[in-house]
Design an enzyme around this catalytic site. Structure first.
Site, mmCIF file in Angstrom:
data_model
loop_
_atom_site.group_PDB
_atom_site.id
_atom_site.type_symbol
_atom_site.label_atom_id
_atom_site.label_comp_id
_atom_site.label_asym_id
_atom_site.label_seq_id
_atom_site.Cartn_x
_atom_site.Cartn_y
_atom_site.Cartn_z
ATOM 1 C CB SER A 94 -0.953 -0.031 0.421
ATOM 2 O OG SER A 94 0.116 0.117 2.558
ATOM 3 C CE LYS A 95 0.584 8.103 -2.492
ATOM 4 N NZ LYS A 95 -0.337 8.859 -2.250
ATOM 5 N NE ARG A 96 -2.155 2.943 6.380
ATOM 6 C CZ ARG A 96 -1.442 2.109 6.716
ATOM 7 N NH1 ARG A 96 -0.505 2.282 8.324
ATOM 8 N NH2 ARG A 96 -1.966 0.747 6.559
#
Ligand code: GLU
Length: 492
Positions: free
Chosen positions: A246-248
């Protein structure tokens, strides 16, 4: 047989990411294998989250990967009227109804269910309103939403997913879900299904998160009397700690442009991403485009989540070493003419491009690329490790300089003499260079290794590289002697 139609339907809320690219790749492979249609549809109905930049990024990402589409880009937002018309059709055929329940009422019921620790589901309060009552409330200006009238049956919606197998969802667990909001805006489940029906999509290959919508969409298909497509949902991609990519968590490394910027070849990326969640029975890993298109089959998609070592602990690797290895394979083995535009772009971005490399010096350039790529892994190696071949402003590897040019009794006072001899060497070819070096070693009482290391470092900035004489022939006498003199001065 029915023609195959597939589509990639990204929501443009961010750049093209690993998961989206993998979905696009699987659809593209499937379409190309069947020589059928691959549609690109941008699902931009969420106006608040969709951006022009994201659309641009997705298109550029797909183009870079070489995933050409046959139709589109189409935009979901252009079809809002058709989505509403489908809802009207469902109202008319009695598969949907208008619901006048207010938000307050629904909130109250939801809260009551929560207190009783029950899962909330719309209770169908407006499901059986008489036509007269509907008319009256509508005429009184009461706002309404449109819900699907989910059949109240004791069994389940059953379908066979090509990856996950038989999936069942009991009718009683599907509430009369919303198709159109009170402001007239169709919901995503409806828009997505209506678009797929209109486009004649036969195979829906998408991420596992779509699975939650599938039973509802099957009900929409059935209510609209449309033939069901084949569904294939792809499992997740995890990092080695088993967290979803995920980007996070992983920042820019989830974006396809990260790999482009780090000197990966698009096909290597396609090859690698295909292996995330898909395998042949013989565990082959390198597939050229024709091979992959031929070998691909939906049955090979794995139900188990795949692991991408996206941020290896070892700083030597900027991404999964397996991806780097696959890239190195293509970089070293693809026809050098095909590699040419990529190296050109790389040199261009680094300010090392010379237009002569594609005119008078083209032959030399291709030979050089073929020579130096043997040890390279990524395109950026051409402008770092290989900079000396294309520019005089190349970096010197510090360790190599310390060891081979400055080290104990390394001070090669003879570098200048060697430069003098090279200046007058004619012809300058493998034979003459070898003879000169042999003589030079003898006359200066030098060990071959010492001379090779010092000259290689002075001339290329690196302690390692292709075959020594080949390197010298490639760099040429003027640059060699200039660099030897520079290294000799550098000594003082
Ligand atoms: N727009 C959806 C997404 O980006 C695609 C869902 C689908 O392929 O049906 O997740």
């Amino acid at each position: 047989m029915k023609p195959v139609v597939v589509r990639f339907a990204p929501s443009p809320t961010g750049y093209l990411h690993i998961g989206g690219a993998r979905t696009a790749i699987f659809n593209w492979l499937f379409a190309r294998q069947n020589e059928e249609k691959f549609i690109l549809r941008i699902e931009d109905t969420d106006a608040e989250r969709s951006t022009e930049d994201a659309i641009e990024g997705i298109l550029r990402g797909l183009e870079w990967l070489g995933l050409d589409w046959d139709e589109g880009p189409d935009f979901q937002s252009r079809h809002v009227k058709a989505h509403r018309a489908a809802a009207e059709q469902l109202l008319e055929s009695g598969h949907a109804y208008k619901c006048f329940c207010t938000k307050e009422e629904l909130d109250r019921k939801r809260e009551a269910a929560r207190k009783e620790k029950k899962t909330y589901q719309y209770d169908g309060a407006c499901r059986n309103l008489t036509p007269e009552e509907v008319k009256k409330r509508e005429a009184a200006g009461e706002p309404y939403i449109i819900r699907l009238k989910v059949p109240r049956r004791p069994d389940a919606v059953v379908f066979e997913d090509k990856v996950f197998g038989i999936i069942e969802k009991r009718y009683e667990d599907i509430e009369d879900f919303v198709l159109v909001r009170a402001n007239g805006q169709p919901l995503y489940v409806l828009a997505n299904a209506v678009d797929d029906i209109r486009d004649g999509v036969t195979h829906i290959i998408r991420g596992q998160d779509g699975l939650a919508n599938t039973p509802k969409q099957i009900l929409i298909y059935q209510s609209l009397d449309a033939p069901l497509p084949v569904f294939a949902h792809m499992s997740l991609t995890l990092d080695p700690q088993k967290a979803k990519i995920s980007k996070r968590r992983h920042g820019e490394q989830v974006a396809i442009h990260y790999y482009r910027e780090h000197g990966l070849l698009p096909w290597a990326m396609v090859n690698f991403l295909t292996l995330l969640g898909w395998a042949t029975t013989d565990s082959k890993e390198i597939f050229n485009p024709q091979e992959l298109v031929q070998a691909f089959h939906l049955q090979g998609i794995s139900r188990a989540n795949s692991v991408f070592n996206i941020q290896p602990n070892d700083p030597k690797f900027f991404t999964d070493p397996k991806l780097i290895n696959i890239n190195a394979h293509y970089l070293r083995n693809m026809p050098v003419e095909e590699l040419f535009p990529f190296v050109k772009q790389q040199l261009f971005s680094a300010g090392m491009w010379d237009t002569l490399f594609e005119s008078e010096k083209k032959e030399w350039f291709l030979k050089t690329v073929a020579l130096i790529r043997e040890r390279f892994h990524v395109l950026s190696d051409f402008t770092t490790l290989g900079a000396a071949y294309f520019s005089d402003a190349f970096p010197m590897d510090e360790t190599a300089v310390r060891k081979n040019l400055f080290g104990k009794d390394a001070a090669p006072a003879w570098l200048g003499d060697l430069a003098d001899q090279i200046d007058t060497l004619t012809p300058f070819d493998a034979k003459s260079v070898e003879a000169l070096l042999r003589e030079f070693l003898k006359a200066n009482n030098l060990k071959p290794g010492k001379l090779i290391n010092a000259v290689r470092t002075a001339v290329t900035g690196q302690s390692k590289g292709p075959e020594f004489i080949e390197v010298l022939l490639c760099i040429g006498p003027e640059r060699i002697s200039r660099r030897l003199r520079r290294a000799a001065v550098f000594q003082d």
